[in-house]
Design a protein around this motif. Structure first.
Motif, PDB file in Angstrom:
ATOM      1  N   GLN A 268       0.852  -1.239   0.049  1.00 10.60           N
ATOM      2  CA  GLN A 268      -0.060  -0.046  -0.126  1.00 10.60           C
ATOM      3  C   GLN A 268       1.132   1.258   0.062  1.00 10.60           C
ATOM      4  OE1 GLN A 268      -3.238  -0.133  -0.206  1.00 10.60           O
ATOM      5  NE2 GLN A 268      -3.810  -2.224   0.198  1.00 10.60           N
ATOM      6  N   GLU A 507      -9.509  10.163   1.142  1.00 10.41           N
ATOM      7  CA  GLU A 507     -10.448  10.037   0.607  1.00 10.41           C
ATOM      8  C   GLU A 507     -10.113  10.888  -0.993  1.00 10.41           C
ATOM      9  OE1 GLU A 507     -14.263  11.919   1.964  1.00 10.41           O
ATOM     10  OE2 GLU A 507     -14.254  10.575   3.826  1.00 10.41           O
ATOM     11  N   TYR A 510      -7.607   8.880  -2.975  1.00 12.40           N
ATOM     12  CA  TYR A 510      -8.365   7.533  -3.757  1.00 12.40           C
ATOM     13  C   TYR A 510      -9.277   8.045  -5.058  1.00 12.40           C
ATOM     14  CZ  TYR A 510      -6.708   3.939  -0.473  1.00 12.40           C
ATOM     15  OH  TYR A 510      -5.824   2.946   0.275  1.00 12.40           O
ATOM     16  N   GLN A 511      -9.832   9.424  -4.635  1.00 14.61           N
ATOM     17  CA  GLN A 511     -10.588   9.625  -5.871  1.00 14.61           C
ATOM     18  C   GLN A 511      -9.845  10.298  -7.078  1.00 14.61           C
ATOM     19  OE1 GLN A 511     -12.689  12.984  -3.881  1.00 14.61           O
ATOM     20  NE2 GLN A 511     -14.185  11.546  -2.667  1.00 14.61           N
ATOM     21  N   ASP A 515      -6.901   4.051  -6.368  1.00 16.90           N
ATOM     22  CA  ASP A 515      -7.547   2.795  -6.388  1.00 16.90           C
ATOM     23  C   ASP A 515      -6.712   2.152  -7.622  1.00 16.90           C
ATOM     24  OD1 ASP A 515      -9.234   2.275  -4.337  1.00 16.90           O
ATOM     25  OD2 ASP A 515     -10.585   3.487  -5.298  1.00 16.90           O
ATOM     26  N   GLN A 516      -6.665   2.962  -8.535  1.00 13.53           N
ATOM     27  CA  GLN A 516      -6.240   2.295 -10.160  1.00 13.53           C
ATOM     28  C   GLN A 516      -4.591   2.097  -9.617  1.00 13.53           C
ATOM     29  OE1 GLN A 516      -8.255   4.901  -9.632  1.00 13.53           O
ATOM     30  NE2 GLN A 516      -9.317   5.417 -11.880  1.00 13.53           N
ATOM     31  N   THR A 518      -2.916   1.877  -7.055  1.00 12.26           N
ATOM     32  CA  THR A 518      -2.877   0.873  -6.029  1.00 12.26           C
ATOM     33  C   THR A 518      -2.944  -0.629  -6.733  1.00 12.26           C
ATOM     34  OG1 THR A 518      -3.625   2.061  -3.767  1.00 12.26           O
ATOM     35  CG2 THR A 518      -3.494  -0.444  -3.848  1.00 12.26           C
ATOM     36  N   GLU A 519      -3.786  -0.755  -7.663  1.00 12.10           N
ATOM     37  CA  GLU A 519      -4.295  -2.114  -8.356  1.00 12.10           C
ATOM     38  C   GLU A 519      -3.061  -2.440  -9.312  1.00 12.10           C
ATOM     39  OE1 GLU A 519      -6.733  -4.029 -11.743  1.00 12.10           O
ATOM     40  OE2 GLU A 519      -7.457  -2.054 -10.840  1.00 12.10           O
TER      41      GLU A 519
END
Length: 532
Positions: A268, A507, A510-511, A515-516, A518-519
């Motif tokens: 992470q 927040e 991530y916005q 998320d992308q 991290t993936e």
């Protein structure tokens, strides 16, 4: 496993690259020469003749190779008639032409402009993720077949794991750059031992002990000048170079930038973890009590350095190998000065560590436009990895980079009117560092430096994100730049925002594409684990 993000052109690269790569792939490799590294950089090599005679014959006249490197420090650029340049040319058949950024220019921007023009280097030390832009746009030369033939010392010295990390950075799995390899911890929490001794203080064992120590530094005049001018601990603008304060809470940081490590069982971004929130709350408290230099977020590098050198700072974070010049400056005003490594104070509920990055960071890349000269570029690099050249690489030319006292070579300090010492090798083992300390650190400082490395090594941890390619940030420049993190860190620490604002940062991160990203990072990590 989706890996299409490795193939697409980097949307965030400067527009100048869109036009530049037609020139990179097609312009002539008209050369020059260059390259650089300080003489006292860590070295170890393997046989001059083995690398110099590999593959191509040595030309009658040295072939010029233009090498670009930024952040070179004090000194002038050596020309063709420089004895350092001539020494390398005579033994390798390659003339090293060093080029760098003009004074006052920003290195990453200058590289963009240089690549957009026809005045390209043959090889460069990449910064700011430019290596991935070059690779994806066809401007970088694959080196898999060339390295064993023309740079055998480089090829054999660098561990297989490092080459695997390099291969994992691209979809085609090829080697497009030579990586940096540093197998000992580079950075350490440092503390003025003479201040502790003067105030009869022990080394702090917990974060509360650390606070009490900083309060004593603030209030009890440990520098002895009769003024309340001590800065218990300090950092630089944007919250950089105060990694020791984050390290106590198990935050993976590299010169003030959050890194990637394992949290709650997965890799992470350290910037959005509970560890980070706790660290920022701690740092906010230090700032409020003036235990952290209240000019931290204004400090440029030279100002920060001057404060340390002028005996104003008690606790800081930097590179032990760079201590001799700094320590010499301190002793001009404090003859009894002494520096120790600080074991990380314990923060309850957290496992602290000093971030270590050992391998995979891009160090040298050869441009596709210079493909015809690639054998000579690699021969030049191999000269600096050759064990037979180790003494020359460390000490350079007598009277310029070193002097001989009682039969022993001693490095001379750099100066504005002296040529910069050439170098290219950024490969360090524990044995290399021991040799470097023995040969380049003044005798009365050697044990001090060794002791600091021993302390930092005990606390160091190689993070899971070591060698992470910049392609994971493609399309998300704000995340790659850490600017959102820096804004929230600064405003929370100085008290403009409450600590609860950190949740808003998470927040927003991530916005903004967290998320992308991290993936992608988790995808890359799984791939590298398969190699190990």
């Amino acid at each position: 496993m989706k890996t299409s993000w490795l193939r697409r052109p980097i949307a965030t690269a400067a527009l100048v690259f869109v036009f530049a790569f037609t020139a990179i792939a097609g312009c002539s490799a008209g050369g020059s020469s260059g390259g650089e590294e300080p003489t006292n950089s860590v070295v170890e090599e393997k046989g001059t003749d083995a690398g110099a005679n590999a593959g191509a014959e040595k030309p009658k006249e040295p072939v010029k190779i233009k090498v670009f490197k930024s952040h070179m420090g004090v000194g002038t650029l050596p020309g063709s008639d420089d004895p350092h340049v001539q020494y390398v040319a005579e033994r390798s058949g390659v003339e090293y032409e060093l080029i760098t950024t003009p004074p006052g220019s920003e290195p990453a921007e200058y590289i963009n402009l240089m690549i957009a023009s026809d005045d390209l280097p043959d090889m460069l030390r990449p910064i700011g993720g430019v290596e991935q832009t070059l690779i994806q746009q066809g401007g970088a030369l694959p080196l898999d077949d060339l390295l064993p033939k023309y740079a055998p010392n480089v090829w054999e010295s660098i561990p297989q794991e490092a080459w695997d990390v390099v291969r994992s950075a691209t979809e085609d799995g090829k080697i497009y750059y030579v990586p940096k390899v540093f197998l000992v911890p580079e950075r350490a929490p440092l503390i003025r031992q003479d201040w502790l001794d003067k105030l009869n203080l022990d080394m702090p064992e917990t974060v509360e002990d650390y606070k009490e120590m900083l309060r004593a530094f603030r209030d009890q005049d440990p520098n002895g000048n009769g003024q309340a001018d001590e800065l218990p601990t300090t950092g630089r603008e944007f919250g950089r170079w105060m990694d020791h304060l984050f390290a106590m809470y198990g935050v993976a940081m590299w010169e003030g930038y959050p890194e990637w490590d394992i949290y709650e069982g997965e890799i992470q971004y350290a910037g959005v973890t509970d560890n980070m929130k706790a660290a920022i709350a701690f740092i906010r408290d230090l700032y409020a009590e003036k235990l952290l230099d209240n000019e931290t977020f204004l400090n440029k590098g030279d100002v920060w350095t001057a404060k340390i050198n002028n005996n104003l700072v008690g606790s800081w974070y930097h590179l032990p190998a760079h201590l001799p010049n700094r320590f010499t400056a301190m002793r001009q005003g404090a003859p009894d000065a002494y520096i120790s490594g600080m074991p990380l104070p314990k923060a309850e509920g957290f496992e602290g560590f000093v971030t270590q990055k050992s391998m995979g960071e891009p160090e040298w890349i050869i441009l596709k436009a210079s493909e015809d000269k690639a054998p000579y570029a690699l021969k030049l690099l191999d000269f600096f990895f050759n064990p037979e050249n180790i003494e020359f690489v460390r000490f350079g030319i007598e009277g310029v980079q070193h002097e001989v006292i009682d039969g022993k070579k001693k490095l001379l300090p750099p100066a504005e009117d002296k040529p910069i010492a050439l170098g290219m090798r950024n490969f360090t083992t524990k044995e290399d560092m021991e040799d470097r300390i023995d040969q380049t650190v003044p005798e009365d400082m050697q044990q001090m430096v060794r002791d600091i490395f021993a302390v930092s090594t005990a606390d160091a941890k190689r993070i899971a994100g070591d060698g992470l390619p910049s392609t994971v940030y493609e399309g998300f420049p704000d995340i790659q730049s850490h600017k959102l993190f820096q804004e929230y860190l600064t405003k929370i620490v100085i008290g403009e925002w409450p600590i609860d604002k950190f949740d808003e940062f998470v927040e927003r991160w991530y916005q903004a594409g967290g998320d992308q990203v991290t993936e992608r990072v988790q995808e890359w990590y799984a791939k590298t684990q398969a190699h190990r």
